[in-house]
Design a protein around this motif. Structure first.
Motif, PDB file in Angstrom:
ATOM      1  N   LYS A 492     -84.727 -25.138 -31.122  1.00  0.00           N
ATOM      2  CA  LYS A 492     -86.149 -25.497 -31.125  1.00  0.00           C
ATOM      3  C   LYS A 492     -86.864 -24.859 -29.934  1.00  0.00           C
ATOM      4  O   LYS A 492     -87.996 -24.379 -30.067  1.00  0.00           O
ATOM      5  N   ALA A 493     -86.208 -24.878 -28.771  1.00  0.00           N
ATOM      6  CA  ALA A 493     -86.819 -24.280 -27.580  1.00  0.00           C
ATOM      7  C   ALA A 493     -87.023 -22.779 -27.767  1.00  0.00           C
ATOM      8  O   ALA A 493     -88.080 -22.234 -27.398  1.00  0.00           O
ATOM      9  N   PHE A 494     -86.026 -22.098 -28.349  1.00  0.00           N
ATOM     10  CA  PHE A 494     -86.164 -20.656 -28.581  1.00  0.00           C
ATOM     11  C   PHE A 494     -87.326 -20.371 -29.534  1.00  0.00           C
ATOM     12  O   PHE A 494     -88.090 -19.428 -29.327  1.00  0.00           O
ATOM     13  N   ASN A 495     -87.451 -21.181 -30.584  1.00  0.00           N
ATOM     14  CA  ASN A 495     -88.551 -20.993 -31.526  1.00  0.00           C
ATOM     15  C   ASN A 495     -89.900 -21.231 -30.857  1.00  0.00           C
ATOM     16  O   ASN A 495     -90.871 -20.496 -31.096  1.00  0.00           O
ATOM     17  N   THR A 496     -89.960 -22.262 -30.017  1.00  0.00           N
ATOM     18  CA  THR A 496     -91.213 -22.556 -29.317  1.00  0.00           C
ATOM     19  C   THR A 496     -91.590 -21.426 -28.370  1.00  0.00           C
ATOM     20  O   THR A 496     -92.752 -20.979 -28.335  1.00  0.00           O
ATOM     21  N   TRP A 497     -90.618 -20.957 -27.593  1.00  0.00           N
ATOM     22  CA  TRP A 497     -90.887 -19.859 -26.661  1.00  0.00           C
ATOM     23  C   TRP A 497     -91.267 -18.576 -27.409  1.00  0.00           C
ATOM     24  O   TRP A 497     -92.138 -17.820 -26.963  1.00  0.00           O
ATOM     25  N   LYS A 498     -90.632 -18.329 -28.547  1.00  0.00           N
ATOM     26  CA  LYS A 498     -90.962 -17.132 -29.315  1.00  0.00           C
ATOM     27  C   LYS A 498     -92.408 -17.165 -29.775  1.00  0.00           C
ATOM     28  O   LYS A 498     -93.140 -16.168 -29.667  1.00  0.00           O
ATOM     29  N   LYS A 499     -92.841 -18.310 -30.282  1.00  0.00           N
ATOM     30  CA  LYS A 499     -94.225 -18.433 -30.742  1.00  0.00           C
ATOM     31  C   LYS A 499     -95.199 -18.319 -29.575  1.00  0.00           C
ATOM     32  O   LYS A 499     -96.237 -17.646 -29.672  1.00  0.00           O
ATOM     33  N   ALA A 500     -94.864 -18.981 -28.459  1.00  0.00           N
ATOM     34  CA  ALA A 500     -95.759 -18.947 -27.303  1.00  0.00           C
ATOM     35  C   ALA A 500     -95.879 -17.531 -26.733  1.00  0.00           C
ATOM     36  O   ALA A 500     -96.993 -17.054 -26.442  1.00  0.00           O
ATOM     37  N   LEU A 501     -94.749 -16.851 -26.595  1.00  0.00           N
ATOM     38  CA  LEU A 501     -94.774 -15.491 -26.044  1.00  0.00           C
ATOM     39  C   LEU A 501     -95.469 -14.512 -26.992  1.00  0.00           C
ATOM     40  O   LEU A 501     -96.138 -13.575 -26.546  1.00  0.00           O
ATOM     41  N   SER A 502     -95.305 -14.741 -28.294  1.00  0.00           N
ATOM     42  CA  SER A 502     -96.003 -13.890 -29.266  1.00  0.00           C
ATOM     43  C   SER A 502     -97.516 -14.053 -29.133  1.00  0.00           C
ATOM     44  O   SER A 502     -98.266 -13.068 -29.146  1.00  0.00           O
ATOM     45  N   ALA A 503     -97.955 -15.304 -28.984  1.00  0.00           N
ATOM     46  CA  ALA A 503     -99.394 -15.558 -28.828  1.00  0.00           C
ATOM     47  C   ALA A 503     -99.928 -14.963 -27.525  1.00  0.00           C
ATOM     48  O   ALA A 503    -101.013 -14.355 -27.495  1.00  0.00           O
ATOM     49  N   ILE A 504     -99.138 -15.118 -26.459  1.00  0.00           N
ATOM     50  CA  ILE A 504     -99.570 -14.583 -25.161  1.00  0.00           C
ATOM     51  C   ILE A 504     -99.645 -13.058 -25.204  1.00  0.00           C
ATOM     52  O   ILE A 504    -100.587 -12.442 -24.670  1.00  0.00           O
ATOM     53  N   SER A 505     -98.661 -12.433 -25.848  1.00  0.00           N
ATOM     54  CA  SER A 505     -98.680 -10.965 -25.927  1.00  0.00           C
ATOM     55  C   SER A 505     -99.887 -10.456 -26.712  1.00  0.00           C
ATOM     56  O   SER A 505    -100.481  -9.430 -26.364  1.00  0.00           O
ATOM     57  N   LEU A 506    -100.286 -11.172 -27.784  1.00  0.00           N
ATOM     58  CA  LEU A 506    -101.478 -10.781 -28.536  1.00  0.00           C
ATOM     59  C   LEU A 506    -102.731 -10.914 -27.677  1.00  0.00           C
ATOM     60  O   LEU A 506    -103.625 -10.040 -27.691  1.00  0.00           O
ATOM     61  N   ALA A 507    -102.786 -12.021 -26.920  1.00  0.00           N
ATOM     62  CA  ALA A 507    -103.956 -12.231 -26.057  1.00  0.00           C
ATOM     63  C   ALA A 507    -104.024 -11.154 -24.974  1.00  0.00           C
ATOM     64  O   ALA A 507    -105.108 -10.622 -24.671  1.00  0.00           O
ATOM     65  N   LEU A 508    -102.890 -10.828 -24.379  1.00  0.00           N
ATOM     66  CA  LEU A 508    -102.873  -9.803 -23.337  1.00  0.00           C
ATOM     67  C   LEU A 508    -103.242  -8.434 -23.891  1.00  0.00           C
ATOM     68  O   LEU A 508    -103.930  -7.633 -23.225  1.00  0.00           O
ATOM     69  N   THR A 509    -102.778  -8.151 -25.104  1.00  0.00           N
ATOM     70  CA  THR A 509    -103.127  -6.872 -25.736  1.00  0.00           C
ATOM     71  C   THR A 509    -104.633  -6.781 -25.970  1.00  0.00           C
ATOM     72  O   THR A 509    -105.267  -5.733 -25.724  1.00  0.00           O
ATOM     73  N   ALA A 510    -105.237  -7.880 -26.426  1.00  0.00           N
ATOM     74  CA  ALA A 510    -106.681  -7.895 -26.646  1.00  0.00           C
ATOM     75  C   ALA A 510    -107.445  -7.692 -25.336  1.00  0.00           C
ATOM     76  O   ALA A 510    -108.429  -6.934 -25.282  1.00  0.00           O
ATOM     77  N   LEU A 511    -106.983  -8.344 -24.279  1.00  0.00           N
ATOM     78  CA  LEU A 511    -107.626  -8.181 -22.976  1.00  0.00           C
ATOM     79  C   LEU A 511    -107.501  -6.747 -22.473  1.00  0.00           C
ATOM     80  O   LEU A 511    -108.434  -6.189 -21.884  1.00  0.00           O
ATOM     81  N   ALA A 512    -106.320  -6.152 -22.710  1.00  0.00           N
ATOM     82  CA  ALA A 512    -106.120  -4.771 -22.265  1.00  0.00           C
ATOM     83  C   ALA A 512    -107.080  -3.807 -22.961  1.00  0.00           C
ATOM     84  O   ALA A 512    -107.513  -2.792 -22.383  1.00  0.00           O
ATOM     85  N   ILE A 513    -107.428  -4.126 -24.202  1.00  0.00           N
ATOM     86  CA  ILE A 513    -108.372  -3.284 -24.928  1.00  0.00           C
ATOM     87  C   ILE A 513    -109.792  -3.469 -24.381  1.00  0.00           C
ATOM     88  O   ILE A 513    -110.577  -2.507 -24.281  1.00  0.00           O
TER      89      ILE A 513
END
Length: 556
Positions: A492-513
């Motif tokens: 469960k922790a791995f799934n939670t971290w995967k979702k959280a990191l995926s969301a953070i990476s999308l947000a960071l990519t948008a900011l970088a643009i």
């Protein structure tokens, strides 16, 4: 599945035992009844073609001969390498029969730490289905898994104020099995006295929940297993539950077979290497109605360092002792608590521990060792499942099918011969000289159907997360993860971290643009890369918990 010696993951030096370890009061065992009735077994027609082979002598190893030779008048030397009769009665074709009733035994149900606090747990012993749960005071209770109303499974129910409720019509039962609520009963009516469920006695001992299966006799506390090493000061162990798709007798055979480790588990850990395969030496020191025990080790060893004990109904232990550099005696144990869960199915509680463990063991999470254990089971699963199929198909004793070598299969032969003595008291058995086939057809559990059933099955206590709700004992997730609070929590922790990191990476990519500064873009892209690396790591760990090991040489 690896045999006991493989399971000491940190033991890299040679150890030895100075004397047998007494775990059980074997003196309480009644003497066997000896009969002069010959064993009648369906004979197979043997072909007239004989095959001959010679051993590879390049290694210089010779086959030890710890068991007395059979008759000298044979026209070949097979009796020099194959396990022969272990008693005069067997040599004469007589059957030794012991008083045995499979219900008058303690069976390991579950690890105490993994019993759900908020949901009932459905389990099976042979063909008997039971439900285990904790009442309002945290006390363990065990019922027959069948509502007296219309036979619905109580393990599909829920806990309300410490009472077990059947989810079909809402009948509720308290700890002694009495029905205390029927929603459909008129207000002025009394609950029928027959509205109760059968109860089984359960005991918690050394971190394991045991059940006494007899409804006729009082529990025999003297038969409740006690393991001396696990009670020693400073002893630490790692424990796990595994559900497996083959008969418990085949599982026990596999666990007491050290000869397969270098081949089947080659390079699984540092101790298993196929070039180390060699003849082994066995010395049986005890044979009783309750089991057998003895020493074993490499064929060229001066002493036999491992002490193995099998105890009825399905407990196997392998122990070693050694003196460390400080002159202190240290103890290591591999403990295997098997439970028959129906035809072609079994459940195993495996425990490994010692009084002296390397410090590195404290830094490695337990779920990692559990997943490595899953890999070991999966390496043997194809062999053992097919072996189960052949036994059911051929319908003859193992003596007609196995070629048991003295230098590798002594414990296997001892176990099947023990079943010859006690199998008459089991629902079914495959012995060395005798068999009794199952009288009842195998129970097939079907997966839940429909949206509501799927959601219900997705709860951890019911065996799944998300869409993974179809029970499949061939899958690592259903064999182990759903039974282990530690591994299910990690997943469960791995799934939670995967979702959280995926969301953070999308947000960071948008900011970088959006940002204009080159340094900010670089920093955000580096952060995105780190998050994606974390997503990949979490995906790998999730796959480790849900995907089976597959040998690289297999083709698809």
């Amino acid at each position: 599945m690896a045999s006991p010696i493989l399971k000491f993951p940190f033991l890299s030096h040679t150890t030895s035992l100075s004397k047998p370890l007494a775990f059980y009061p074997l003196s309480l065992t009644p003497k066997p009844r000896k009969t002069s009735r010959p064993i009648h077994v369906k004979q197979q027609q043997q072909g007239s073609i004989k095959c001959h082979a010679v051993t590879d002598l390049t290694s210089g190893n010779t086959v030890p001969s710890s068991i007395e030779d059979q008759s000298k008048g044979e026209d070949n030397d097979d009796h020099l390498v194959l396990v022969g009769p272990s008693s005069e009665e067997e040599r004469r074709g007589e059957r030794e029969v012991a008083d045995y009733d499979w219900t008058e035994e303690w069976y390991p149900l579950y690890l105490t730490k993994d019993v759900p606090d908020d949901a009932p747990l459905g389990l099976t012993v042979f063909d008997k289905q039971v439900v285990l749960y904790k009442d309002g005071q945290g006390e363990l209770r065990c019922f027959e898994d069948r509502c007296p109303h219309r036979l619905a499974k109580l393990s599909e129910g829920q806990l309300i104020d410490g009472r077990l409720e059947c989810l079909y019509h809402g009948w509720q039962f308290e700890g002694e099995g009495n029905c205390v609520k029927i929603p459909q009963l008129p207000a002025n009516a009394k609950i029928p006295q027959s509205a109760c469920v059968k109860t089984y006695e359960v005991r918690e001992s050394q971190g394991v929940v045991w059940v006494w299966m007899s409804l006729k006799s009082q529990p025999n506390i003297n038969k409740l297993p006690w393991f001396e090493n696990f009670a020693r000061p400073g002893f630490k162990d790692s424990s796990a539950v595994h559900e497996l798709p083959y008969d418990h007798s085949i599982l026990l055979e596999n666990l007491m077979d050290p000869a397969h480790i270098p081949i089947s588990h080659d390079r699984t850990d540092l101790s298993a290497k196929r070039e180390n395969a060699q003849p082994l030496r066995f010395e049986v020191t005890e044979r009783t109605d309750r089991g057998f025990a003895g020493w074993w080790g490499g064929g060229d060893a001066q002493t036999l360092p491992n002490f193995l004990r099998f105890e009825a109904p399905c407990v196997l232990s392998n122990n070693r002792e050694f003196i460390d550099g400080k002159g202190v005696k240290q103890y290591f144990s591999g403990l295997f608590l098997c439970r028959p869960t129906g035809q072609g199915k079994s459940m195993l509680i495996v425990r490994f521990g010692g009084t002296a463990m390397p410090q590195i063991a404290n830094w490695i999470p337990e779920w990692f060792f559990h997943q490595r254990g899953c890999t070991v089971f999966e390496q043997d699963m194809g062999f053992l499942s097919s072996q189960n199929e052949v036994l059911m198909k051929e319908k003859v004793p193992t003596k007609k099918l196995y070629l048991n070598l003295r230098s590798s299969d002594t414990w296997v032969a001892e176990y099947r011969k023990w079943m010859d003595k006690t199998g008459h008291g089991m629902p079914y058995h495959f012995g060395h000289n005798t068999i009794s086939l199952p009288e009842l057809p195998a129970v097939v559990e079907h997966a839940p159907a429909g949206l509501v059933a799927g959601v219900s099955a997705s709860f951890p206590a019911k065996g799944g997360t998300g869409t993974m709700h179809a029970p499949n004992l061939g899958n690592r997730y259903f064999r182990h993860v759903i039974h282990c609070k530690g591994c299910s929590g990690a997943l469960k922790a791995f799934n939670t971290w995967k979702k959280a990191l995926s969301a953070i990476s999308l947000a960071l990519t948008a900011l970088a643009i959006l940002v204009s500064g080159r340094q900010w873009k670089a920093a955000l892209l580096v952060s995105t890369s780190l998050c994606l690396a974390g997503v990949y790591a979490c995906s790998t760990l999730i796959q480790m918990s849900t995907t089976n090991f597959i040998r690289t040489h297999r083709r698809f």
